[in-house]
Design a protein around this motif. Sequence first.
Motif, PDB file in Angstrom:
ATOM      1  N   MET A 105      16.786 -28.266 -17.753  1.00 42.41           N
ATOM      2  CA  MET A 105      15.802 -28.746 -16.348  1.00 42.41           C
ATOM      3  C   MET A 105      14.553 -28.831 -16.815  1.00 42.41           C
ATOM      4  O   MET A 105      13.879 -28.124 -17.628  1.00 42.41           O
ATOM      5  N   SER A 106      13.971 -30.032 -16.275  1.00 44.26           N
ATOM      6  CA  SER A 106      12.240 -29.949 -16.492  1.00 44.26           C
ATOM      7  C   SER A 106      11.785 -30.049 -15.293  1.00 44.26           C
ATOM      8  O   SER A 106      12.187 -30.386 -14.328  1.00 44.26           O
ATOM      9  N   TYR A 107      10.519 -29.455 -15.157  1.00 42.01           N
ATOM     10  CA  TYR A 107       9.863 -29.390 -14.043  1.00 42.01           C
ATOM     11  C   TYR A 107       8.650 -30.349 -14.228  1.00 42.01           C
ATOM     12  O   TYR A 107       7.860 -30.382 -14.982  1.00 42.01           O
ATOM     13  N   GLU A 108       8.350 -31.202 -13.238  1.00 42.13           N
ATOM     14  CA  GLU A 108       7.718 -32.228 -13.106  1.00 42.13           C
ATOM     15  C   GLU A 108       6.517 -32.274 -12.017  1.00 42.13           C
ATOM     16  O   GLU A 108       5.745 -33.001 -12.094  1.00 42.13           O
ATOM     17  N   SER A 109       6.268 -31.106 -11.385  1.00 47.44           N
ATOM     18  CA  SER A 109       5.231 -30.958 -10.377  1.00 47.44           C
ATOM     19  C   SER A 109       4.819 -29.559 -10.109  1.00 47.44           C
ATOM     20  O   SER A 109       5.581 -28.580 -10.491  1.00 47.44           O
ATOM     21  N   ALA A 110       3.534 -29.345  -9.939  1.00 48.71           N
ATOM     22  CA  ALA A 110       3.193 -27.852  -9.496  1.00 48.71           C
ATOM     23  C   ALA A 110       4.228 -27.259  -8.654  1.00 48.71           C
ATOM     24  O   ALA A 110       4.361 -26.085  -8.437  1.00 48.71           O
ATOM     25  N   GLU A 111       4.409 -28.019  -7.483  1.00 47.62           N
ATOM     26  CA  GLU A 111       5.225 -27.530  -6.545  1.00 47.62           C
ATOM     27  C   GLU A 111       6.394 -26.926  -6.791  1.00 47.62           C
ATOM     28  O   GLU A 111       7.093 -25.916  -6.535  1.00 47.62           O
ATOM     29  N   GLU A 112       7.428 -27.555  -7.931  1.00 51.56           N
ATOM     30  CA  GLU A 112       8.501 -27.241  -8.547  1.00 51.56           C
ATOM     31  C   GLU A 112       8.337 -26.006  -9.012  1.00 51.56           C
ATOM     32  O   GLU A 112       9.288 -25.118  -9.104  1.00 51.56           O
ATOM     33  N   ILE A 113       7.386 -25.904  -9.738  1.00 46.61           N
ATOM     34  CA  ILE A 113       6.941 -24.392 -10.642  1.00 46.61           C
ATOM     35  C   ILE A 113       6.730 -23.429  -9.645  1.00 46.61           C
ATOM     36  O   ILE A 113       7.228 -22.494  -9.779  1.00 46.61           O
ATOM     37  N   LEU A 114       5.977 -23.522  -8.665  1.00 41.80           N
ATOM     38  CA  LEU A 114       5.702 -22.488  -7.434  1.00 41.80           C
ATOM     39  C   LEU A 114       7.086 -22.378  -6.998  1.00 41.80           C
ATOM     40  O   LEU A 114       7.356 -21.152  -6.642  1.00 41.80           O
ATOM     41  N   LYS A 115       8.089 -23.323  -6.603  1.00 41.85           N
ATOM     42  CA  LYS A 115       9.070 -22.850  -5.875  1.00 41.85           C
ATOM     43  C   LYS A 115       9.943 -22.085  -6.810  1.00 41.85           C
ATOM     44  O   LYS A 115      10.484 -20.947  -6.536  1.00 41.85           O
ATOM     45  N   LEU A 116       9.988 -22.226  -8.238  1.00 43.21           N
ATOM     46  CA  LEU A 116      10.707 -21.341  -9.318  1.00 43.21           C
ATOM     47  C   LEU A 116      10.181 -20.070  -9.149  1.00 43.21           C
ATOM     48  O   LEU A 116      10.836 -18.920  -9.239  1.00 43.21           O
ATOM     49  N   ALA A 117       8.905 -19.928  -9.074  1.00 49.00           N
ATOM     50  CA  ALA A 117       8.235 -18.721  -9.128  1.00 49.00           C
ATOM     51  C   ALA A 117       8.484 -17.654  -8.015  1.00 49.00           C
ATOM     52  O   ALA A 117       8.607 -16.625  -7.937  1.00 49.00           O
TER      53      ALA A 117
END
Length: 117
Positions: A1-13
């Motif tokens: 899976m690739s993360y393409e936005s800050a929001e996706e990274i924050l959701k993962l966190a």
Amino acid sequence: MSYESAEEILKLARNFMESRILLSGAELNLFTILSQEALTAEQVSHKTGYDLRALTILLDALAAMGLLSKQHDIYHCALSLTPFLSGDCPSSVLPMVLHAAHLWLRWSCLTHVVQGT
């Protein structure tokens, strides 16, 4: 899976939050207690000795996630989930959820293990 936005990274966190709520409910045996009878937070607190304010916050979070049902100020284990979350049911996955809670403790030290501290 690739993360393409800050929001996706924050959701993962933040994904751990719902898991921790479920695990705490399991560790405190709330699903079994509330599958046997519908109770208010005060009644659960009286029965268990748990802190009323913290318990109410946890019960509300479990209800918001759909793991408990709440009508007025009375909580009950969601009927469709009782067979899976109540320790009284043969089809319960509660032992596996409790194992995940144990793993949580081990994994929460990952940073320190890597640091050697």
